[in-house]
Design a protein around this motif. Sequence first.
Motif, PDB file in Angstrom:
ATOM      1  N   LEU A 210       0.635  -1.373  -0.257  1.00 23.84           N
ATOM      2  CA  LEU A 210      -0.053   0.105   0.287  1.00 23.84           C
ATOM      3  C   LEU A 210       0.605   1.609   0.032  1.00 23.84           C
ATOM      4  O   LEU A 210       0.711   2.489  -0.746  1.00 23.84           O
ATOM      5  N   SER A 211       1.854   1.375   0.507  1.00 23.83           N
ATOM      6  CA  SER A 211       2.996   2.110   0.455  1.00 23.83           C
ATOM      7  C   SER A 211       3.269   2.642  -0.158  1.00 23.83           C
ATOM      8  O   SER A 211       3.704   3.620  -1.209  1.00 23.83           O
ATOM      9  N   GLY A 212       4.071   1.314  -1.293  1.00 24.77           N
ATOM     10  CA  GLY A 212       4.135   1.083  -2.784  1.00 24.77           C
ATOM     11  C   GLY A 212       3.834   1.833  -3.453  1.00 24.77           C
ATOM     12  O   GLY A 212       3.500   2.787  -4.616  1.00 24.77           O
ATOM     13  N   LEU A 213       2.084   1.939  -3.843  1.00 29.49           N
ATOM     14  CA  LEU A 213       0.585   2.003  -4.567  1.00 29.49           C
ATOM     15  C   LEU A 213       0.701   3.934  -4.067  1.00 29.49           C
ATOM     16  O   LEU A 213       0.450   4.735  -4.872  1.00 29.49           O
ATOM     17  N   LYS A 214       0.839   4.221  -2.799  1.00 27.92           N
ATOM     18  CA  LYS A 214       0.823   5.413  -2.478  1.00 27.92           C
ATOM     19  C   LYS A 214       1.629   6.588  -3.406  1.00 27.92           C
ATOM     20  O   LYS A 214       1.871   7.122  -3.617  1.00 27.92           O
ATOM     21  N   ILE A 215       3.031   6.265  -3.056  1.00 27.92           N
ATOM     22  CA  ILE A 215       4.388   6.271  -3.610  1.00 27.92           C
ATOM     23  C   ILE A 215       4.086   6.439  -4.995  1.00 27.92           C
ATOM     24  O   ILE A 215       4.561   7.534  -5.850  1.00 27.92           O
ATOM     25  N   GLY A 216       3.883   5.186  -5.512  1.00 26.40           N
ATOM     26  CA  GLY A 216       3.355   5.394  -7.087  1.00 26.40           C
ATOM     27  C   GLY A 216       2.677   6.140  -7.572  1.00 26.40           C
ATOM     28  O   GLY A 216       2.349   6.706  -8.851  1.00 26.40           O
ATOM     29  N   TRP A 217       1.503   6.573  -6.952  1.00 28.50           N
ATOM     30  CA  TRP A 217       0.700   7.242  -7.653  1.00 28.50           C
ATOM     31  C   TRP A 217       0.565   8.950  -7.410  1.00 28.50           C
ATOM     32  O   TRP A 217       0.060   9.550  -8.309  1.00 28.50           O
ATOM     33  N   ALA A 218       1.504   8.998  -6.238  1.00 27.79           N
ATOM     34  CA  ALA A 218       1.620  10.251  -6.114  1.00 27.79           C
ATOM     35  C   ALA A 218       3.024  11.237  -7.407  1.00 27.79           C
ATOM     36  O   ALA A 218       3.140  12.527  -8.279  1.00 27.79           O
ATOM     37  N   PHE A 219       3.898   9.679  -7.447  1.00 24.43           N
ATOM     38  CA  PHE A 219       4.566  10.170  -8.680  1.00 24.43           C
ATOM     39  C   PHE A 219       3.762   9.940 -10.172  1.00 24.43           C
ATOM     40  O   PHE A 219       4.300  11.067 -10.916  1.00 24.43           O
ATOM     41  N   ALA A 220       2.901   9.324 -10.458  1.00 25.28           N
ATOM     42  CA  ALA A 220       2.153   9.936 -12.132  1.00 25.28           C
ATOM     43  C   ALA A 220       1.532  10.790 -11.711  1.00 25.28           C
ATOM     44  O   ALA A 220       1.438  11.376 -12.904  1.00 25.28           O
ATOM     45  N   TRP A 221       1.118  11.125 -10.419  1.00 22.93           N
ATOM     46  CA  TRP A 221       0.123  12.425 -10.540  1.00 22.93           C
ATOM     47  C   TRP A 221       0.847  13.541 -11.253  1.00 22.93           C
ATOM     48  O   TRP A 221       1.022  14.363 -12.247  1.00 22.93           O
ATOM     49  N   ARG A 222       1.964  13.760 -10.014  1.00 24.13           N
ATOM     50  CA  ARG A 222       3.024  14.909 -10.800  1.00 24.13           C
ATOM     51  C   ARG A 222       3.991  14.958 -12.418  1.00 24.13           C
ATOM     52  O   ARG A 222       4.046  15.276 -12.826  1.00 24.13           O
ATOM     53  N   THR A 223       3.931  13.668 -12.438  1.00 22.45           N
ATOM     54  CA  THR A 223       4.988  13.370 -14.038  1.00 22.45           C
ATOM     55  C   THR A 223       3.325  13.474 -14.354  1.00 22.45           C
ATOM     56  O   THR A 223       4.137  14.779 -15.832  1.00 22.45           O
ATOM     57  N   LEU A 224       2.388  12.839 -14.931  1.00 18.18           N
ATOM     58  CA  LEU A 224       0.912  13.391 -15.529  1.00 18.18           C
ATOM     59  C   LEU A 224       1.454  14.653 -16.376  1.00 18.18           C
ATOM     60  O   LEU A 224       1.265  15.203 -16.955  1.00 18.18           O
ATOM     61  N   ILE A 225       1.035  15.842 -15.185  1.00 20.07           N
ATOM     62  CA  ILE A 225       0.617  17.305 -15.086  1.00 20.07           C
ATOM     63  C   ILE A 225       1.603  17.840 -15.740  1.00 20.07           C
ATOM     64  O   ILE A 225       1.975  18.820 -16.720  1.00 20.07           O
ATOM     65  N   ALA A 226       2.756  17.455 -15.579  1.00 18.31           N
ATOM     66  CA  ALA A 226       4.530  18.113 -15.751  1.00 18.31           C
ATOM     67  C   ALA A 226       4.811  17.456 -17.297  1.00 18.31           C
ATOM     68  O   ALA A 226       4.746  18.479 -18.501  1.00 18.31           O
ATOM     69  N   ALA A 227       3.781  16.577 -17.899  1.00 16.94           N
ATOM     70  CA  ALA A 227       4.368  15.758 -19.091  1.00 16.94           C
ATOM     71  C   ALA A 227       3.068  16.429 -19.914  1.00 16.94           C
ATOM     72  O   ALA A 227       3.333  17.149 -21.375  1.00 16.94           O
ATOM     73  N   GLU A 228       1.511  16.535 -19.462  1.00 14.56           N
ATOM     74  CA  GLU A 228       0.905  17.695 -20.009  1.00 14.56           C
ATOM     75  C   GLU A 228       0.920  18.729 -20.565  1.00 14.56           C
ATOM     76  O   GLU A 228       1.072  19.624 -21.737  1.00 14.56           O
ATOM     77  N   LEU A 229       2.087  19.275 -19.844  1.00 16.83           N
ATOM     78  CA  LEU A 229       2.943  20.949 -20.523  1.00 16.83           C
ATOM     79  C   LEU A 229       3.752  20.702 -21.692  1.00 16.83           C
ATOM     80  O   LEU A 229       3.663  22.090 -22.707  1.00 16.83           O
ATOM     81  N   VAL A 230       4.120  19.946 -21.519  1.00 18.63           N
ATOM     82  CA  VAL A 230       4.829  19.535 -22.812  1.00 18.63           C
ATOM     83  C   VAL A 230       4.314  19.067 -23.652  1.00 18.63           C
ATOM     84  O   VAL A 230       3.993  19.351 -25.290  1.00 18.63           O
ATOM     85  N   PHE A 231       3.760  17.989 -23.530  1.00 21.37           N
ATOM     86  CA  PHE A 231       2.555  17.498 -24.659  1.00 21.37           C
ATOM     87  C   PHE A 231       1.895  17.474 -24.921  1.00 21.37           C
ATOM     88  O   PHE A 231       1.089  18.455 -26.550  1.00 21.37           O
ATOM     89  N   GLY A 232       1.079  18.844 -23.961  1.00 25.06           N
ATOM     90  CA  GLY A 232      -0.546  19.958 -24.654  1.00 25.06           C
ATOM     91  C   GLY A 232       0.019  20.765 -25.909  1.00 25.06           C
ATOM     92  O   GLY A 232      -0.259  21.442 -26.363  1.00 25.06           O
ATOM     93  N   ALA A 233       1.663  21.341 -24.889  1.00 24.57           N
ATOM     94  CA  ALA A 233       2.144  21.951 -25.874  1.00 24.57           C
ATOM     95  C   ALA A 233       2.720  21.597 -27.650  1.00 24.57           C
ATOM     96  O   ALA A 233       2.530  23.182 -28.153  1.00 24.57           O
ATOM     97  N   ALA A 234       2.301  20.457 -27.640  1.00 21.39           N
ATOM     98  CA  ALA A 234       3.036  20.241 -28.252  1.00 21.39           C
ATOM     99  C   ALA A 234       2.068  19.346 -29.401  1.00 21.39           C
ATOM    100  O   ALA A 234       1.156  20.041 -30.820  1.00 21.39           O
ATOM    101  N   SER A 235       1.452  18.824 -28.812  1.00 23.06           N
ATOM    102  CA  SER A 235      -0.229  18.410 -29.865  1.00 23.06           C
ATOM    103  C   SER A 235      -1.055  19.538 -29.389  1.00 23.06           C
ATOM    104  O   SER A 235      -2.646  19.390 -30.388  1.00 23.06           O
ATOM    105  N   GLY A 236      -1.507  20.208 -28.769  1.00 18.25           N
ATOM    106  CA  GLY A 236      -2.362  21.954 -28.990  1.00 18.25           C
ATOM    107  C   GLY A 236      -3.790  21.105 -27.874  1.00 18.25           C
ATOM    108  O   GLY A 236      -4.534  21.446 -28.523  1.00 18.25           O
ATOM    109  N   LYS A 237      -3.947  20.034 -27.606  1.00 16.33           N
ATOM    110  CA  LYS A 237      -4.368  19.283 -26.435  1.00 16.33           C
ATOM    111  C   LYS A 237      -4.457  18.971 -25.971  1.00 16.33           C
ATOM    112  O   LYS A 237      -2.820  18.514 -25.276  1.00 16.33           O
TER     113      LYS A 237
END
Length: 290
Positions: A210-237
């Motif tokens: 469960l601790s690993g699942l929480k850490i993985g969730w936190a890493f995934a959530w912040r990685t997604l927001i950061a990646a969408e900043l670049v991905f969104g700028a490249a694709s327009g959505k």
Amino acid sequence: MNQHVLPPIRPEYDRVLAPFVEAPVERALPLSTRLWQQEWLRKGLILATLAVAWEALARFQDNDLLLPGFLATLSALGEGLASGELLERVRISLGVLAQGYLAGVVLAFGLTTLAVSTQGGRDLLSTLTAMFNPLPAIALLPLALLWFGLGSGSLVFVLVHSVLWPLALNTYAGFQGVPETLRMAGRNYGLRGLPYVWQILIPAALPAILSGLKIGWAFAWRTLIAAELVFGAASGKGGLGWYIFQNRNELYTDRVFAGLLLVIAIGLVVENLVFASLERLTVRRWGMVR
């Protein structure tokens, strides 16, 4: 001839007991003490204090372009939710997150199952985690865009990377901490392979998992927001990350803060409702954690 001497017989007697008096009832705790024992109230006070400090700092600075107030941010958040734009962005982000997170969880459990079953699996897990765990997931986004294009596959790829290694490490550490008596009991029942992992190792290592699942969730959530900043700028959505990036370019700072506030709110909901409920229904009920 010696005669047997009988032990003396103690005479019986009645002891008169004092009349029963009800034990004094302890006084109830003061209302303030009972309220302070509520975790939700304590956390709510912390959040309220942060909001007041935010609003006070914004009014002191008096520059909405640099730091809009908490009330202005709430207004922008309400407008975005009412128009449906923010809800659509959240739907996109959570949809991609679910795909990457679930794929990472499945791969992590497969890798750790192999690691606890064979020496080669242990060597593979140790080598791969030493190589890839220190590598930031966002650093793989340029390669992901080359390999998978501008679709959601690029985001799923970096999300799998962000979830896989911390979850695999925590799960394997939990498996290693399982008492030897439980392992012997499983072997005595003839459990091997996957049945041994599912019926013996996973229940015993659940706190670490469960601790690993929480850490993985936190890493995934912040990685997604950061990646969408670049991905969104490249694709327009994109999702919330693209919403933040787009409004930053247009100098709608209150909407930028509204997007950030929604990111934080989703994180709090997942942490305090989803994972807390899962812990309460499993490891806390079983007495495995305090």
